[in-house]
Design an enzyme around this catalytic site. Structure first.
Site, PDB file in Angstrom:
ATOM      1  N   GLU A 209       0.806  -1.217   0.000  1.00  0.00           N
ATOM      2  CA  GLU A 209       0.000   0.000   0.000  1.00  0.00           C
ATOM      3  C   GLU A 209       0.847   1.278   0.000  1.00  0.00           C
ATOM      4  O   GLU A 209       0.749   2.125   0.901  1.00  0.00           O
ATOM      5  CB  GLU A 209      -0.980  -0.037   1.173  1.00  0.00           C
ATOM      6  N   PRO A 210       1.668   1.478  -1.022  1.00  0.00           N
ATOM      7  CA  PRO A 210       2.595   2.614  -1.032  1.00  0.00           C
ATOM      8  C   PRO A 210       1.921   3.980  -1.059  1.00  0.00           C
ATOM      9  O   PRO A 210       2.505   4.955  -0.571  1.00  0.00           O
ATOM     10  CB  PRO A 210       3.420   2.377  -2.304  1.00  0.00           C
TER      11      PRO A 210
END
Length: 655
Positions: A209-210
């Protein structure tokens, strides 16, 4: 989402399988609903990936779900340091650096113990594993608790995470060099398990989940990542992994939420690319393709997305209190957003982004246009209601959709403490009979007369040819009269029946039904899931001593226990070898080696004694009576040449 630990399950021969789901609003009492289902087993479309039956939470289920894919991911993995096993919780818990990811009872000072314990003890034999590599730039340097805002990286609380070491690897990493290397971690795992193609770690996820790093991990990456920044980091990490194990699969970029799909959650440089690319997914795919061509090796095998339904009833269906009638109906309809162009859920996504829906076909269009051959994964997803029959029906619907629309991998994420019905949905596909009986491996064409009230999923088992049909009734009040027509040159005569309903989270054996001229009428009660296993054989009475298929019939010429059987392996030169551990553990697993010592090829069967009860056995047909287990070959290994031995057969048992 948060990382959680897991533990163990197994596969068995497959069958022609059909899953049917009926859905109806519960606003008024009416006559029984009648739905026509057409199943075409001869129209085979594609193989169904075992990886869609995946989990992030093995320990929270029953241990009998027979998962095909295990992911070690979640927010903790962004800051996980494989050299010292420290990780950081980020905003999930006071930005604490500690040993939370270290399994109980192991030595935290052993490099990579969090990873190796996961591979060794969480994933069941035969299943695939995926680990996460950090991309945000830093990992935890210590286990000293909360990292204050003034200690944001770079600081002494963090160690730089670097993709490539560009120096010789060590299996005992240097804890004093102020660097942690991705390729050295992969080498450590390859040295222990071999490459992916040889049964080692199957895949690596490019972080987690950057687009939320700036929020979840503000002590590591306080600014929003740019679109180009994420692509550059992804390319570098993928090259590092593939440089050590070119056979490993790369999953990326593990995007959370629809805004990440569209714009990487308003990435600061997205306007530089939005004129050329419809959404961020297009840009990411195109850039990974270009980098792959330059590198001479594919750097992205699987487009990895996270999908938590935003659909609403009285509230969002994933909420812990989303248990009203309206919530439950909305939950059971929500999977249609994945595939149905005529459906619009009540959510902000459907209100403002119908051009990107339905989701799976739209993603596939992006892949076809920007990086053909890339597969699709949802390595975190959830619809809520895991402690309710509507959660089971919804999960079963989603698993059917993944198989029908050729999704490659998927891992559910538990949203509440009690998810017993979520586990039941997996068993409906992967262990419906308590013997790891599974849904088939080849998707076939199936249609229904009412897509609002029902869904149908069908598959053929390439080994047995049996047909499985699962019918789910989503109506809270009314039963469904299902009119089934099997359009096939194969004549099916009977079916075994298994049911899941609100009375119990257990799958119940409901006996047999007869099929006439490939047709069946069957009433499906409200809020229930039925699994039929159709066969070309007539229905049998298990209490009838003259039943010709009775394996204990002493007059049966093919009875493997009959000493007069001319193909008895005891007189045919076939031997079997197993190795039962004597370490006192309550459960154990063992390989099975069958060898043809004779001078002619044989179609083998044999038997051996075990301690306890076998709960899984793979790559062979089997049955247990007392301490004796009888096995025979499946289609691809049933014939043994002279001097040859089987491979890849094994079992697990509880003492």
């Amino acid at each position: 989402m948060n990382v959680s630990s897991h533990r163990h399950g197994l596969a068995r021969p497959k069958v022609l399988s059909v899953l049917i789901f009926a859905a109806l609003a519960s606003s008024a009492v009416s006559a029984q609903v009648s739905i026509d289902y057409s199943i075409s087993p001869d129209e085979q479309n594609h193989k169904i990936s075992d990886l869609i039956y995946g989990t992030n939470h093995r320990m929270n289920m029953t241990g009998h779900e027979n998962f095909g894919f295990y992911r070690l991911g979640g927010n903790r993995t962004t800051g996980y340091n494989w050299e010292n096993n420290y990780s950081n919780a980020g905003s999930d818990w006071q930005h604490s650096s500690d040993t939370y990811m270290v399994p109980d009872g192991v030595d935290e000072t052993i490099p990579g113990i969090t990873l190796t314990d996961f591979v060794d003890n969480d994933a069941i034999p035969g299943a695939k594993t995926m680990l996460t590599v950090p991309l945000a730039g830093y990992v935890a340097a210590d286990k000293n608790g909360t990292v204050q805002e003034g200690e944001t990286a770079p600081s002494s609380r963090w160690i730089p995470a670097i993709a490539k070491k560009n120096a010789p690897f060590s299996l005992t990493p240097d804890l004093t060099d102020n660097a942690v290397y991705t390729d050295e971690m992969v080498n450590f795992l390859v040295e222990r398990y071999g490459k992916a193609a040889d049964g080692g770690v199957f895949a690596y996820s490019l972080d987690n989940e950057p687009s939320l790093w700036y929020h979840t991990h503000s002590r590591i990456h306080p600014d929003k990542p740019g679109a180009k920044e994420l692509v550059d980091r992804s390319i570098e990490a993928a090259q590092a992994v593939k440089g050590v194990d070119p056979t490993a699969a790369i999953f990326g970029p593990a995007l959370y939420g629809f805004t990440a799909f569209v714009s990487l959650t308003d990435a600061p440089d997205w306007s530089n690319y939005s004129g050329q690319y419809h959404w961020f997914i297009d840009y990411y795919l195109a850039q990974m393709k270009a980098a792959s061509q330059s590198s001479g090796i594919r750097l992205l095998d699987v487009l990895d997305l996270h999908w938590y339904s935003e659909a609403k009833g009285d509230q969002r269906v994933t909420g812990g209190n989303a248990d009203s009638v309206k919530d439950k109906n909305a939950r059971m309809q929500a999977p249609r957003t994945l595939w149905d162009p005529e459906y619009q859920e009540d959510s902000w996504i459907a209100q403002w982004n119908m051009a990107e829906l339905p989701l799976i076909p739209h993603i596939q269009d992006s892949i076809d246009a920007n990086y053909p051959g890339t597969k699709i994964a949802f390595t975190e997803y959830g619809y809520g209601g895991g402690d309710d029959i509507t959660g089971a029906i919804t999960e079963a619907d989603v698993l059917g959709i993944f198989g029908k629309y050729d999704v490659y991998a998927a891992n559910s994420w538990i949203l509440n403490d009690e998810e017993k019905y979520l586990a039941s949905a997996y068993r409906l596909y992967r262990n419906y009979d308590g013997q790891n009986g599974t849904f088939g491996d080849t998707s076939v064409t199936a249609t229904m007369s009412d897509k609002e009230n029902s869904s149908i999923y069908a598959s053929v088992d390439s080994e047995t040819g049996l047909l499985h049909v699962i019918v789910l009734n989503k109506n809270m009040n009314e039963s469904i009269n299902g009119v089934f027509n099997i359009d096939s040159t194969t004549i099916y005569k009977s079916g075994k029946t298994y049911v899941l309903n609100s009375d119990s989270v257990e799958i119940q054996d409901k006996g047999e039904v007869e099929v006439t001229n490939n047709q069946l009428n069957y009433d499906i009660p409200a809020l229930s899931a039925y699994h039929f296993v159709f066969s070309t054989s007539d229905a049998t009475d298990p209490t009838d001593p003259t039943d010709p298929t009775d394996p204990t019939d002493p007059t049966d010429p093919t009875d493997p226990t009959d000493p007069t059987d001319p193909t008895d392996p005891g007189t045919g030169g076939v031997t079997v070898s197993v190795n039962i551990p004597q370490d006192g553990s309550p459960s154990y697993c063992s390989d099975i080696v069958v060898t043809n010592n004779g001078s002619e090829a044989v179609e083998w069967h044999t038997a051996f004694d075990v301690e306890g009860s076998v709960y899984a056995l793979w790559n062979a047909n089997w049955e247990q009576a007392g301490s004796k287990v009888t096995i025979s070959g499946v289609e691809w290994n049933k014939v043994l040449q002279p001097g040859a031995s089987t491979s890849s057969i094994g079992f697990c048992a509880n003492r």
